[in-house]
Write an enzyme that holds these catalytic residues in place. Structure first.
Site, short mmCIF file in Angstrom:
data_model
loop_
_atom_site.label_atom_id
_atom_site.label_comp_id
_atom_site.label_asym_id
_atom_site.label_seq_id
_atom_site.Cartn_x
_atom_site.Cartn_y
_atom_site.Cartn_z
N ARG A 290 0.47 -1.22 -0.13
CA ARG A 290 0.48 0.07 0.45
C ARG A 290 0.81 1.03 -0.29
O ARG A 290 0.23 2.43 0.43
CB ARG A 290 -0.96 -0.18 1.26
N LEU A 291 2.21 1.29 -0.01
CA LEU A 291 2.94 2.02 -0.36
C LEU A 291 2.88 2.79 -1.49
O LEU A 291 3.99 2.91 -2.41
CB LEU A 291 4.70 2.00 0.64
#
Length: 215
Positions: A193-194
């Protein structure tokens, strides 16, 4: 395209990165790169985009429309000027467009000012449409309450007979809008999710400032 090949496409692009040091200096050039990669990947409905508008009192509305063209001046779509979105754009000539190409884990968000395209541009696109679509532009009082579908079908039949063998003119209440961007964000999905988010902001000197946003 098979599910297997789409999965391969997604895997290929999810491994890509979006770095402020490597993106194009102009957001339209960067959009062009991604657009062509989408076209080459044979993704369905590449030109489908969410159009968000708001009334003068701040009432928001959003719907899917189709992109019909873009260049350095902005992004063009066509509609009935008397529709609800047309009314909102008359009251508040600003809009936001969102493209979501899930197969490539990419999103583009474009915020900008609205202007109507020229009558000539609207005429050119209108006359490129199928006859049924041209008649439909006359037949439908878009966004108005109607009693039944049969009203539309009756009107369509009536118009088809009256236009039979004749050139169908563009209704003055139908045409194009251009979204002239002032901010464009490119989103690339990444692991954990980065995600990568690169934002272009138009400055007063006409140049674009490029910044990274936290995911």
């Amino acid at each position: 395209m098979s599910h297997h090949s789409i999965a391969d496409i997604r895997k290929e692009y999810s491994q890509q990165t979006l770095d402020e040091a490597n993106v194009a200096a102009h957001p339209i050039r960067q959009f062009d790169l991604w657009w062509n990669e989408c076209i080459n990947s044979k993704i369905e409905e590449v030109n489908a985009m969410t159009l968000a508008t708001a009334s003068s009192d701040g009432l928001p509305a959003a719907r899917i429309v189709l992109l019909k063209g873009y260049d350095d001046n902005g992004f063009v779509f066509f509609t009935n000027y008397n529709s609800f979105k047309g009314q909102q754009l008359e009251e508040n000539p600003r809009a936001c467009l969102v493209f979501f190409w899930k197969e490539l884990e990419r999103q583009v968000r474009i915020t900008g000012l609205i202007e109507k395209v020229s009558a000539e541009e609207s005429d050119s696109y209108f006359h490129s449409r199928p006859v049924t679509s041209r008649i439909g532009a006359w037949a439908s009082p878009q966004s108005q309450v109607i009693e039944s579908r049969s009203i539309l079908k009756d009107k369509e039949t009536e118009l088809a007979e009256s236009f039979d063998g004749k050139e169908i003119p563009r209704p003055l209440h139908w045409g194009g809008y251009r979204v002239k961007p002032v901010s464009v964000e490119f989103w690339q999905g990444r692991a954990s999710r980065l995600h990568d988010r690169i934002q272009y902001t138009l400055e007063e000197n006409g140049k674009w400032k490029i910044e990274r946003l936290a995911p």
